[in-house]
Design an enzyme around this catalytic site. Structure first.
Site, PDB file in Angstrom:
ATOM      1  N   ASP A 183       0.832  -1.207   0.000  1.00  0.00           N
ATOM      2  CA  ASP A 183       0.000   0.000   0.000  1.00  0.00           C
ATOM      3  C   ASP A 183       0.868   1.258   0.000  1.00  0.00           C
ATOM      4  O   ASP A 183       1.987   1.246   0.526  1.00  0.00           O
ATOM      5  CB  ASP A 183      -0.915  -0.032   1.240  1.00  0.00           C
ATOM      6  CG  ASP A 183      -2.113   0.892   1.085  1.00  0.00           C
ATOM      7  OD1 ASP A 183      -2.347   1.398  -0.030  1.00  0.00           O
ATOM      8  OD2 ASP A 183      -2.816   1.098   2.091  1.00  0.00           O
ATOM      9  N   ARG A 191       0.196   7.688  -2.566  1.00  0.00           N
ATOM     10  CA  ARG A 191       0.790   8.734  -1.718  1.00  0.00           C
ATOM     11  C   ARG A 191       2.244   8.982  -2.084  1.00  0.00           C
ATOM     12  O   ARG A 191       2.736  10.104  -2.045  1.00  0.00           O
ATOM     13  CB  ARG A 191       0.655   8.346  -0.239  1.00  0.00           C
ATOM     14  CG  ARG A 191      -0.727   8.663   0.323  1.00  0.00           C
ATOM     15  CD  ARG A 191      -1.008   7.912   1.591  1.00  0.00           C
ATOM     16  NE  ARG A 191      -1.345   6.516   1.298  1.00  0.00           N
ATOM     17  CZ  ARG A 191      -1.464   5.583   2.218  1.00  0.00           C
ATOM     18  NH1 ARG A 191      -1.227   5.877   3.485  1.00  0.00           N
ATOM     19  NH2 ARG A 191      -1.810   4.359   1.867  1.00  0.00           N
ATOM     20  N   ASN A 219     -10.891  -3.043  -5.452  1.00  0.00           N
ATOM     21  CA  ASN A 219     -10.156  -2.029  -6.218  1.00  0.00           C
ATOM     22  C   ASN A 219     -10.838  -1.667  -7.549  1.00  0.00           C
ATOM     23  O   ASN A 219     -10.482  -0.659  -8.180  1.00  0.00           O
ATOM     24  CB  ASN A 219      -8.704  -2.454  -6.470  1.00  0.00           C
ATOM     25  CG  ASN A 219      -7.814  -2.340  -5.242  1.00  0.00           C
ATOM     26  OD1 ASN A 219      -6.903  -3.130  -5.030  1.00  0.00           O
ATOM     27  ND2 ASN A 219      -8.058  -1.333  -4.413  1.00  0.00           N
ATOM     28  N   TRP A 220     -11.876  -2.431  -7.934  1.00  0.00           N
ATOM     29  CA  TRP A 220     -12.674  -2.041  -9.119  1.00  0.00           C
ATOM     30  C   TRP A 220     -13.363  -0.714  -8.885  1.00  0.00           C
ATOM     31  O   TRP A 220     -13.840  -0.083  -9.822  1.00  0.00           O
ATOM     32  CB  TRP A 220     -13.727  -3.110  -9.425  1.00  0.00           C
ATOM     33  CG  TRP A 220     -13.185  -4.444  -9.814  1.00  0.00           C
ATOM     34  CD1 TRP A 220     -13.233  -5.581  -9.058  1.00  0.00           C
ATOM     35  CD2 TRP A 220     -12.547  -4.812 -11.042  1.00  0.00           C
ATOM     36  NE1 TRP A 220     -12.658  -6.630  -9.740  1.00  0.00           N
ATOM     37  CE2 TRP A 220     -12.224  -6.186 -10.963  1.00  0.00           C
ATOM     38  CE3 TRP A 220     -12.212  -4.108 -12.207  1.00  0.00           C
ATOM     39  CZ2 TRP A 220     -11.588  -6.879 -11.982  1.00  0.00           C
ATOM     40  CZ3 TRP A 220     -11.574  -4.795 -13.231  1.00  0.00           C
ATOM     41  CH2 TRP A 220     -11.267  -6.161 -13.116  1.00  0.00           C
TER      42      TRP A 220
HETATM   43  C1  IPE Z   1      -5.337  -2.881  -0.259  1.00  0.00           C
HETATM   44  O1  IPE Z   1      -5.026  -1.539  -0.449  1.00  0.00           O
HETATM   45  C2  IPE Z   1      -5.304  -3.609  -1.558  1.00  0.00           C
HETATM   46  C3  IPE Z   1      -3.987  -3.763  -2.172  1.00  0.00           C
HETATM   47  C4  IPE Z   1      -2.848  -3.393  -1.653  1.00  0.00           C
HETATM   48  C5  IPE Z   1      -4.007  -4.405  -3.458  1.00  0.00           C
HETATM   49  P1  IPE Z   1      -6.152  -0.432  -0.628  1.00  0.00           P
HETATM   50  O2  IPE Z   1      -5.451   0.861  -0.737  1.00  0.00           O
HETATM   51  O3  IPE Z   1      -7.068  -0.800  -1.723  1.00  0.00           O
HETATM   52  O4  IPE Z   1      -6.957  -0.537   0.754  1.00  0.00           O
HETATM   53  P2  IPE Z   1      -7.933   0.471   1.474  1.00  0.00           P
HETATM   54  O5  IPE Z   1      -8.958   0.889   0.468  1.00  0.00           O
HETATM   55  O6  IPE Z   1      -7.110   1.638   1.919  1.00  0.00           O
HETATM   56  O7  IPE Z   1      -8.497  -0.282   2.630  1.00  0.00           O
HETATM   57  C1  IPE Z   2      -1.460   0.208  -3.395  1.00  0.00           C
HETATM   58  O1  IPE Z   2      -1.270   1.574  -3.424  1.00  0.00           O
HETATM   59  C2  IPE Z   2      -1.662  -0.374  -4.755  1.00  0.00           C
HETATM   60  C3  IPE Z   2      -2.996  -0.935  -4.991  1.00  0.00           C
HETATM   61  C4  IPE Z   2      -4.005  -0.917  -4.167  1.00  0.00           C
HETATM   62  C5  IPE Z   2      -3.199  -1.561  -6.276  1.00  0.00           C
HETATM   63  P1  IPE Z   2      -2.500   2.577  -3.430  1.00  0.00           P
HETATM   64  O2  IPE Z   2      -2.870   2.884  -4.840  1.00  0.00           O
HETATM   65  O3  IPE Z   2      -3.597   2.073  -2.584  1.00  0.00           O
HETATM   66  O4  IPE Z   2      -1.820   3.844  -2.774  1.00  0.00           O
HETATM   67  P2  IPE Z   2      -2.491   4.871  -1.763  1.00  0.00           P
HETATM   68  O5  IPE Z   2      -3.087   4.092  -0.641  1.00  0.00           O
HETATM   69  O6  IPE Z   2      -3.531   5.627  -2.548  1.00  0.00           O
HETATM   70  O7  IPE Z   2      -1.346   5.746  -1.330  1.00  0.00           O
HETATM   71 MG    MG Z   3      -4.101   2.321  -0.636  1.00  0.00          MG
END
Ligand code: IPE
Ligand code: IPE
Ligand code: MG
Length: 243
Positions: free
Chosen positions: A28, A32, A76-77
């Protein structure tokens, strides 16, 4: 860090050299990371792929048997179509660019989650990558794609209900129906970026896993960060409800 197998380590150092068999990472913080650099989110995901490459190599060097990476959740969709497209593009890119190395390094690639919902060409690419590494005997690299633990459990429940009488549906039966059925037990879950939640990842499997939340954003995570996480794991005392 070198291969730190307990069996070859000096007895006194054993606590520091316990290598988890199965590590799962909630990668994650890509967005950011990009924002801090005034870059588009896609640049963060791209840098995240470089981190995947570094960390999978480091995990192999440390003797971790299975590394599971949360790459795309079933939630994530909900992201803008453009970002979902970017993530799919990077997945394609990663498989194309890294499959040869993984195959050469004796890695077995697996996927958990309902990746068949992806576009047909991507499904074919993933199936081919899995098939091309299936006969390998080395470490497992497990990518969670369109994965959600609640959906995984619901699907397992449906299959069991169709096959078994209610009284025979026990923990072992459920476990055997999960996407992770033939993986080593989950030892350590790491989440980067400071968020402290599981976001529907490996809910069943994490029952007695050690959890580690680190502030590092995923694109900054590296071999040293993994070694630090493994060292923390080595100092944890797992009790499984006993003493
Ligand atoms: C969790 O991260 C899913 C992956 C790292 C693929 P998200 O960024 O989607 O999680 P939330 O929405 O902050 O809980
Ligand atoms: C994790 O990074 C990658 C996926 C969920 C695919 P994020 O895209 O969730 O990054 P933040 O949480 O917005 O920083
Ligand atoms: Mg995230």
């Amino acid at each position: 860090m070198e291969q730190g197998r307990v069996s070859t380590a000096p007895v006194l150092a054993a606590a520091d050299t316990t290598i988890p068999r199965h590590v799962a990472i909630i990668m994650d913080g890509n967005g950011r990371w990009a924002k801090r650099r005034h870059l588009p989110r896609a640049a963060g995901h791209k840098a995240g792929v470089d981190a995947v490459r570094r960390v999978t190599r480091a995990a192999r060097a440390m003797g971790i048997e299975a590394l599971t990476l949360y790459a795309f959740s079933s939630e994530n969709w909900r992201r803008p179509e453009e970002e979902v497209g970017e993530l799919m593009k990077l997945l394609r890119f990663f498989i194309r660019s890294d499959l040869a190395e993984l195959a050469r390094e004796n890695v077995r690639l697996r996927v958990i989650g309902d990746y068949r919902a992806f576009s047909p060409d991507l499904v074919a690419l993933i199936d081919d990558a899995i098939a091309r590494t299936a006969a390998n005997s080395g470490p497992l690299l497990v990518i969670a794609l369109n994965y959600g633990a609640q959906a995984e459990l619901a699907a397992a429940a449906r299959r069991l209900a169709a096959r078994l009488p209610a009284e025979r549906i026990d923990e072992a039966a459920i476990e055997a129906e999960l996407d992770t059925a033939d993986l080593p037990p989950l030892d350590l879950v790491i989440r980067t970026s400071g968020e402290q939640r599981l976001s529907n990842f490996l809910l069943w499997q994490a029952a007695y896993a050690e959890l580690l939340f680190v502030d590092t954003l995923w694109p900054d995570f590296d071999a040293e960060a993994l070694a630090d996480a493994v060292a923390v794991f080595g100092r944890r005392q797992r009790r499984y409800g006993g003493l």
